[in-house]
Structure formats: C-alpha cells, structure tokens
Enzyme design. Structure first.
Site: not given
Length: 425
Positions: A315, A338
C-alpha cells in the site's frame, strides 16, 4: 439505465466500534491515537489471546424486543448502527416510501459463534439439541435482512462479501443504486463479530495476527518497521446515502459527498496481496476517474493499513507512486484493530468526520523514526487543517480492492439553493 444526478451525499452515521459506540466517543477515541487492544477472556490459553472488542454496551437492551434472540452479535451491531444512522439523517421509516429504500450491508462469514455452539450441541445431544434458529443466526445476509425488517425497507437488500473490503463494497453498491435511480435512500455499511477462539486460531495459524502479546496495546502498528501482523477487532458502521439534490430538497444535512468509487481484483493469491500493488492502483485510479479528480487534488488518504508486513509495504508503494505531493496518511486500525468486514464502513465514517472537523487522527504506535516508507503519516497527535478531498482504501482476502472518494460538502461543487437554483458552494 440512465444515471439520475451525479452527487451522492452521506446524510447519517451510526457507529458501534472498539473506540466507542456513538459518534462523539468514537471520534475522541480515534483522535487520542491509543490502541483499544486488550486481553480477552474468551481467548485465554490461545497463542494470541488479545483483540479489540466492543465494550460498554448491552446490545440486547439497546435493541429491545423479543427478536434479539434470533440475532447473532454482528446482526445486533449492524441493527443498532443502522437505527442511529437513520436517526442522524433526520429520517423515519414511518414516513418514507419503503419501496424506494435499499439496504446494503457488507459481511464476512456471519454468525460464527452460533455455528460453533450448535456444532457442540449436535455432538453432545444429537439433532434435537440443534437450535431451529441456527440458520437465521449464522447466515451472512442476516444483517441486511434484519435491518430491512426493522426499517421497513422494501427496496433492494444486499449482503456483499468481499472479505475486509465488504463495508466499502457496500457503499459503492449503494452509490450505484442511487445514481441508477433504483432507490432514493440507501442504508449501507458493514458489520463483523468473529472474536472467537476458532477464528482467532485460524488467523494466528496462517501468521496473519500480531504475536506482540507482552503489551497488546502496542501490537497494532500500521506502517511501522517492526509491525508483525494485525489485531482482530469487531464492530459495525452504517451510513445513510441519498442523492444530494434529494437531501437538500427535504432540508436534510449532507455531511459529505461520496464522489466516486473504484474496484479491482488482484487475481493473484487467496490471502496475500499482489506485491506489485497493480490491483490496488487500478482501484485508486478508478475512484479518481469517477470523482473527476487528479491525483494532486487528494488531500488525505485513509489507508487500509493493517499492520501486516505485506499489506503495508504494498500500500505504501502505491501511495508513494501515485501521490508524489505526499497527502497526509492515517490508518485507524492502529486504534481499532482490524474490524474485518466492518472496517471499510467504519473508515468511511472516519473520513466524513475528518472532512467535517478538518482533523486527521494519528496512527497509533507509530512515530516518525519507526515509519519506513517516507509517507506523510500523521503521528503522535491529531493534525488540524482544511481537508477537502480524501480517499479511503479497503483491501480484502481474495484480492478485492475497493477505494472510496469522499469530498467535503460545499467544495467546488454546485448545490441546490432555494427552489432548485444552482449556486457554487
């Protein structure tokens, strides 16, 4: 089908998260930049015994009624978030045309706890011991179905499952339903609640979770050089979406614009991202095209930022390659863990609040000396400043990449004034 209008507005938010179960508490927790991770009694004795649970709320009491007995935990979270989002939007199911209201709720695997419990019942007591409510409790579409029932929503009801991109996929689909003229209101987001020994053991076994158990609050560290995996969380977020013109016509409050969405697939590996970042890059570029933005117009990026070695490296390379002007970057999973299928929706809600407040929350457990990628990561404390346009990244197992483009309402966009006269905001 011809598209109806070009703008979609976010008019309501509802949140149930590890950082808080209402908007203000959530935002304060995110801006504090302190991880919500703690040891969990239900995970005691496992190699990974910590996570980011939703605390401080009695979901059954909040929802009320007898129907809670047929709902798994992720469904209760989704329903509570949906009710709050609709209220925040100033809408009422008693007054709207339910045939024009859609529900799109992204989900991971459904009611895992109910399934595990009933497997034990079957083993211990035979078929008669299995609950007749097992199927509606475990099925992944239960959240969308229960929310539609509660809100009297008779339009399309969808339950996209694109792993950790599911919440963002739901918002993208909701935008399409509005622009295609199939709905006038869409209640959309994501929910997940799989903080269970079975699921945690599976993630740990594949090496996805952080093993930094000495102090769980330091385990989730997106973009840090010493990151070693994600911390599992749970939660839900629901956003109410309407065409901007419709929201203004009813004196609604556009909180932000969902200006574009892009999706692309890695087609590379079931769990690992394509290290080249080609799929993620295509999703970003698609979102920019749909929003009509150049890369240099992006002020801020809400990164997927899982704290795993592979995701963060991929990313970061995509961000650095596409955005040399170095927009600010944050990663809420440092604070929230998460939240899997809920994460894309929770992070979209965080983007709305960033646009409203002009504040970018910091990344937990990251400082300038430990960040290895040269991004403009916000660390230490929130960063204040005018933010006009943001991207929110969501990437999921299976190679799913979804990117949302959100814009501050009133930024270089025409808006309706009075009886439909267009003015520049």
């Amino acid at each position: 089908m011809a598209r109806v209008g070009t703008d979609v507005a976010v008019t309501g938010l509802g949140l149930v998260t590890p950082a808080g179960v209402d908007e203000n508490t959530f935002w304060d927790g995110l801006c504090a930049g302190v991880s919500m991770a703690r040891r969990c009694d239900e995970l005691a004795g496992l190699p990974v015994d910590f996570g980011c649970p939703v605390d401080g709320i009695d979901l059954d009491a909040e929802i009320g009624g007898r129907s809670v007995w047929r709902m798994a935990r992720f469904v209760k979270m989704a329903l509570l978030a949906a009710r709050r989002a609709v209220s925040d939007a100033g809408l009422s199911p008693r007054q709207w045309d339910g045939d024009r209201v859609g529900v799109v709720l992204g989900v991971g695997v459904g009611g895992v706890s109910a399934l595990v419990d009933n497997v034990r019942r079957l083993d211990g007591g035979g078929a008669e011991a299995v609950s007749p409510l097992l199927v509606p409790m475990m099925m992944p579409n239960a959240a969308a179905g229960e929310v539609a029932i509660a809100l009297r929503a008779h339009g399309p009801s969808l339950a996209p499952a694109t792993a950790c991109a599911s919440g963002a996929t739901a918002l993208s689909l909701a935008r399409d339903l509005l622009l295609d003229g199939r709905c006038d209101v869409v209640v959309a987001g994501g929910a997940d609640a799989v903080l269970t020994p079975l699921v945690v053991s599976a993630f740990a076994g594949m090496g996805a979770l952080s093993r930094r158990g000495g102090d769980p609050a330091e385990a989730s560290r997106p973009f840090a050089a010493d990151r070693d995996g994600f911390v599992i969380g749970e939660g839900a977020a629901v956003l109410v979406l309407e065409r901007t013109a419709d929201a203004l016509a009813r004196d609604g409050r556009p909180r932000a614009l969902l200006t574009g969405a892009g999706s692309a697939t890695d087609a590379h590996h079931p769990t690992a991202p394509d290290p080249s970042g080609a799929g993620a890059r295509r999703a970003v570029e698609a979102a920019l095209r749909e929003a009509g933005w150049g890369p240099d117009q992006v002020d801020h990026i809400n990164a997927h930022g899982t704290s795993t070695p592979l995701n963060d490296a991929m990313e970061a390379a995509v961000i650095a390659g596409l955005f040399p002007h170095r927009p600010s970057v944050t990663a809420p999973k440092g604070v929230l863990g998460h939240t899997l299928a809920a994460s894309g929706a929770i992070e979209a809600a965080a983007c709305v609040l960033t646009l409203e407040h002009g504040i970018v929350p910091p990344i937990a457990n990251l400082d300038a000396s430990s960040e290895e990628f040269g991004l403009d990561c916000v660390v230490g404390k929130p960063r204040a400043g005018r933010v006009e346009r943001v991207l929110s990244h969501s990437f999921g197992f299976g190679g799913h990449n979804v990117v949302l483009a959100l814009q501050r309402f009133g930024t270089d966009r025409p808006r309706l004034c009075g009886r439909g006269v267009l003015v520049n905001a």
